[in-house]
Scaffold this motif. Structure first.
Motif, mmCIF file in Angstrom:
data_model
loop_
_atom_site.group_PDB
_atom_site.id
_atom_site.type_symbol
_atom_site.label_atom_id
_atom_site.label_comp_id
_atom_site.label_asym_id
_atom_site.label_seq_id
_atom_site.Cartn_x
_atom_site.Cartn_y
_atom_site.Cartn_z
ATOM 1 N N GLY A 47 47.363 0.321 35.885
ATOM 2 C CA GLY A 47 47.397 0.703 34.479
ATOM 3 C C GLY A 47 47.456 -0.473 33.516
ATOM 4 N N ILE A 48 46.720 -1.541 33.818
ATOM 5 C CA ILE A 48 46.667 -2.725 32.952
ATOM 6 C C ILE A 48 45.403 -2.623 32.096
ATOM 7 C CG2 ILE A 48 46.558 -5.248 32.895
ATOM 8 C CD1 ILE A 48 47.952 -5.242 35.629
ATOM 9 N N PRO A 49 45.531 -2.694 30.770
ATOM 10 C CA PRO A 49 44.398 -2.403 29.893
ATOM 11 C C PRO A 49 43.259 -3.409 29.925
ATOM 12 C CG PRO A 49 46.287 -3.164 28.607
ATOM 13 C CD PRO A 49 46.775 -2.938 30.005
ATOM 14 N N PHE A 50 43.534 -4.667 30.297
ATOM 15 C CA PHE A 50 42.491 -5.693 30.248
ATOM 16 C C PHE A 50 42.453 -6.455 31.564
ATOM 17 C CE2 PHE A 50 41.171 -10.105 29.429
ATOM 18 C CZ PHE A 50 39.919 -9.888 28.848
ATOM 19 N N HIS A 51 41.242 -6.700 32.064
ATOM 20 C CA HIS A 51 41.084 -7.483 33.290
ATOM 21 C C HIS A 51 39.922 -8.447 33.133
ATOM 22 C CE1 HIS A 51 38.093 -4.250 33.884
ATOM 23 N NE2 HIS A 51 37.410 -5.181 34.528
ATOM 24 N N THR A 52 39.950 -9.525 33.909
ATOM 25 C CA THR A 52 38.914 -10.542 33.798
ATOM 26 C C THR A 52 38.932 -11.459 35.020
ATOM 27 O OG1 THR A 52 38.082 -12.366 32.417
ATOM 28 C CG2 THR A 52 40.463 -12.135 32.594
ATOM 29 N N VAL A 58 42.637 -14.673 29.703
ATOM 30 C CA VAL A 58 44.053 -14.283 29.784
ATOM 31 C C VAL A 58 44.900 -15.213 28.926
ATOM 32 C CG1 VAL A 58 46.046 -14.002 31.306
ATOM 33 C CG2 VAL A 58 43.778 -13.286 32.085
ATOM 34 N N LEU A 59 44.657 -16.516 29.069
ATOM 35 C CA LEU A 59 45.467 -17.502 28.354
ATOM 36 C C LEU A 59 45.330 -17.377 26.839
ATOM 37 C CD1 LEU A 59 44.756 -20.625 30.597
ATOM 38 C CD2 LEU A 59 46.793 -19.189 30.603
ATOM 39 N N LEU A 60 44.159 -16.948 26.357
ATOM 40 C CA LEU A 60 43.920 -16.840 24.925
ATOM 41 C C LEU A 60 44.046 -15.412 24.406
ATOM 42 C CD1 LEU A 60 40.830 -19.245 24.620
ATOM 43 C CD2 LEU A 60 43.242 -19.766 24.208
ATOM 44 N N HIS A 61 44.451 -14.503 25.271
ATOM 45 C CA HIS A 61 44.612 -13.100 24.862
ATOM 46 C C HIS A 61 45.692 -13.003 23.787
ATOM 47 C CE1 HIS A 61 45.387 -8.794 25.073
ATOM 48 N NE2 HIS A 61 44.318 -8.650 25.835
ATOM 49 N N GLN A 62 45.397 -12.292 22.703
ATOM 50 C CA GLN A 62 46.302 -12.265 21.561
ATOM 51 C C GLN A 62 47.662 -11.638 21.860
ATOM 52 O OE1 GLN A 62 44.523 -9.942 18.467
ATOM 53 N NE2 GLN A 62 44.495 -8.041 19.642
ATOM 54 N N ASP A 63 47.743 -10.789 22.893
ATOM 55 C CA ASP A 63 49.009 -10.129 23.210
ATOM 56 C C ASP A 63 49.765 -10.788 24.366
ATOM 57 O OD1 ASP A 63 48.697 -8.143 21.247
ATOM 58 O OD2 ASP A 63 47.348 -7.007 22.555
ATOM 59 N N VAL A 64 49.210 -11.864 24.935
ATOM 60 C CA VAL A 64 49.838 -12.536 26.080
ATOM 61 C C VAL A 64 50.622 -13.751 25.610
ATOM 62 C CG1 VAL A 64 49.420 -13.837 28.195
ATOM 63 C CG2 VAL A 64 48.167 -11.712 27.761
ATOM 64 N N ASP A 65 51.942 -13.714 25.829
ATOM 65 C CA ASP A 65 52.818 -14.839 25.476
ATOM 66 C C ASP A 65 53.379 -15.528 26.712
ATOM 67 O OD1 ASP A 65 52.875 -14.132 22.547
ATOM 68 O OD2 ASP A 65 53.810 -12.334 23.357
ATOM 69 N N LEU A 66 53.343 -14.834 27.855
ATOM 70 C CA LEU A 66 53.933 -15.337 29.096
ATOM 71 C C LEU A 66 52.978 -15.024 30.236
ATOM 72 C CD1 LEU A 66 56.501 -16.362 30.708
ATOM 73 C CD2 LEU A 66 57.145 -13.947 30.882
ATOM 74 N N VAL A 67 52.726 -16.008 31.103
ATOM 75 C CA VAL A 67 51.850 -15.760 32.251
ATOM 76 C C VAL A 67 52.637 -15.908 33.548
ATOM 77 C CG1 VAL A 67 49.713 -16.420 31.107
ATOM 78 C CG2 VAL A 67 51.051 -18.169 32.272
ATOM 79 N N CYS A 68 52.336 -15.041 34.500
ATOM 80 C CA CYS A 68 52.914 -15.105 35.843
ATOM 81 C C CYS A 68 51.768 -15.389 36.803
ATOM 82 C CB CYS A 68 53.588 -13.784 36.203
ATOM 83 S SG CYS A 68 55.015 -13.384 35.169
ATOM 84 N N ILE A 69 51.888 -16.479 37.556
ATOM 85 C CA ILE A 69 50.778 -16.950 38.384
ATOM 86 C C ILE A 69 51.112 -16.753 39.859
ATOM 87 C CG2 ILE A 69 49.291 -18.906 38.921
ATOM 88 C CD1 ILE A 69 50.028 -20.089 36.203
#
Length: 340
Positions: A47-52, A58-69
Motif C-alpha cells: 500500500g505504498i503510493p509511489f514506486h520507482t 525517492v530522494l527528491l520526493h516532496q513528501d520524503v524527509d527520511l530514507v531507510c536503506i
C-alpha cells in the motif's frame, strides 16, 4: 510530527520494515526497487503510493524527509541493532556479573541465505554470504558487548553448495555458506578477550542464535531473545530476561533477534522525531546506540581481514584504513581469481 519515509529495497527486510514503520505512525510515501517490476509489485502489496527504480525519484520526493536503506551490502552496510537481551547483557557485564571477561562464543545456524534466483546473495564480491550479511553484525555486537575492538583475526570461509536446483549451469555460487573466525579483542596477544564465531547456513528449519560470554566469576548466554546467567559455584542457569513474545508479522526468513532489533530501531526512530514539531528535527538520545560511520568502517575492516586470513591461512592484523581505497579493488580481485 513524524517525517515522511522513503524505503530503498524490496527484500524480506523491507517487507517487515514497512508494516513496523506504519505501526509506529510513520507514513511511507515512496519505495525504490532494482527494477520497476519489483518496486511496483511490493508497493501494491504494502500500500505504498509511489514506486520507482530511480533513486533520485525517492530522494527528491516532496513528501520524503527520511530514507531507510535495505539493499545489497555491496551498496550499503547493514549493522546490527543492539536491543533487548543484548542491552541487558551489556549492562550486566559492566556491573561485573561475570567478573573479568575472558571468552566470547557465538553460534548462528540457519537455512540458506541465497535468493530464489541468481543475484547478489550468490556473489562474494557483491557482499553475499554469511560473513558479510551476518558476520558483520556479530562483529559489531561483540564490540558493543566487550567495549573493545579486534586487533587480530583468523578465519575460514567455505562454499559447500556452489549450485542448487535453481542456480546451475554456468553459474556458480561464490558466497560463503559456512564461516568460522576467531578474534583477539583489546589487550595484547597474551591478554584481552578471545572470541570465536561460527556461522552455518546449511541447516534447514529454525534458526539457532546463541551468544555466550564467559568471565572469571560466571557466564551469560543469550539464546534467541532470552538471557541466561550462571555464576561460578551455582547449581545451574537462571533466566534473567524472558522472551516477551513477538506480536509483529511472521517472517520465516528472519531470526527473532533480528526481528526484535528491527522493531526496536523503528520505535527509537519514532521517539527521536516525535518530540519535535519540525519534521526534519530530531533528538539523538533515543538512537544514541546506533553505530557511526567509524563503526561501519571498523566492521568492514575486520571482515576484509577475515577474508585475507581464509585465503592465506594466517592470523591477520586489523588495521583501520586511513586513506581513500583503490576504486578498482573488486575488479583487481576478480581478475586475480580468474588468473589463478
Amino acid at each position: 510530527m513524524l517525517p515522511g519515509v522513503g524505503v530503498f529495497g524490496t527484500g524480506s527486510t523491507a517487507r517487515v520494515l514497512v508494516p513496523l514503520l506504519k505501526a509506529e505512525g510513520f507514513e511511507v510515501h515512496a519505495l525504490w526497487g532494482r527494477s520497476e517490476e519489483e518496486a511496483c509489485c511490493l508497493a501494491k502489496e504494502l500500500g505504498i503510493p509511489f514506486h520507482t527504480s530511480r533513486s533520485d525519484d525517492v530522494l527528491l520526493h516532496q513528501d520524503v524527509d527520511l530514507v531507510c536503506i535495505y539493499i545489497p551490502p555491496s551498496m550499503t552496510r547493514q549493522i546490527a541493532v543492539k536491543a533487548l537481551a543484548f542491552v541487558a547483557m551489556r549492562k550486566l557485564l559492566v556491573e561485573g556479573y561475570v567478573g573479568e571477561l575472558q571468552v566470547c562464543d557465538v553460534r548462528v545456524y540457519g537455512p540458506s541465505l541465497l535468493d530464489q534466483s541468481y543475484g547478489w546473495t550468490c556473489e562474494e564480491l557483491m557482499g553475499g554470504g554469511g560473513l558479510h550479511t551476518v558476520g558483520s553484525t556479530i562483529i559489531d555486537l561483540l564490540s558493543y558487548l566487550t567495549g573493545a575492538r579486534a586487533h587480530r583475526v583468523h578465519g575460514l570461509l567455505r562454499t559447500f553448495v556452489p549450485q542448487n536446483g535453481l542456480i546451475r549451469g554456468i553459474r556458480h555460487v561464490t558466497s560463503d555458506d559456512f564461516c568460522f573466525f576467531q578474534m583477539l579483542m583489546g589487550g595484547t596477544s597474551s591478554s584481552g578477550v578471545c572470541c570465536t564465531v561460527t556461522l552455518n547456513f546449511n541447516m534447514p528449519g529454525s534458526f539457532v542464535h546463541e551468544v555466550m560470554v564467559v568471565g572469571s566469576t560466571g557466564r551469560l548466554v543469550a539464546r534467541g531473545t532470552e538471557l541466561y546467567g550462571q555464576r561460578n559455584g551455582s547449581n545451574g542457569e537462571e533466566l534473567l530476561l524472558g522472551d516477551s513474545g513477538w506480536v509483529g508479522p511472521e517472517v520465516k526468513e528472519m531470526s527473532l533477534p533480528r526481528l526484535h532489533g528491527l522493531s526496536s530501531m523503528v520505535k527509537a526512530l519514532r521517539q527521536s522525531f516525535q518530540a519535535h514539531e519540525e519534521r526534519r528535527s530530531w533528538a539523538r538520545g533515543p538512537v544514541a546506540m546506533a553505530p557511526t560511520f567509524e563503526d561501519g568502517l571498523y566492521v568492514q575492516t575486520v571482515v576484509e581481514a577475515v577474508k585475507r586470513s581464509s585465503s592465506n591461512g594466517e592470523w591477520e592484523c586489523v588495521e583501520i584504513m586511513s586513506q581513500e581505497p583503490d576504486p578498482n579493488h573488486n575488479l583487481c580481485e576478480a581478475l586475480q581469481r580468474n588468473k589463478n
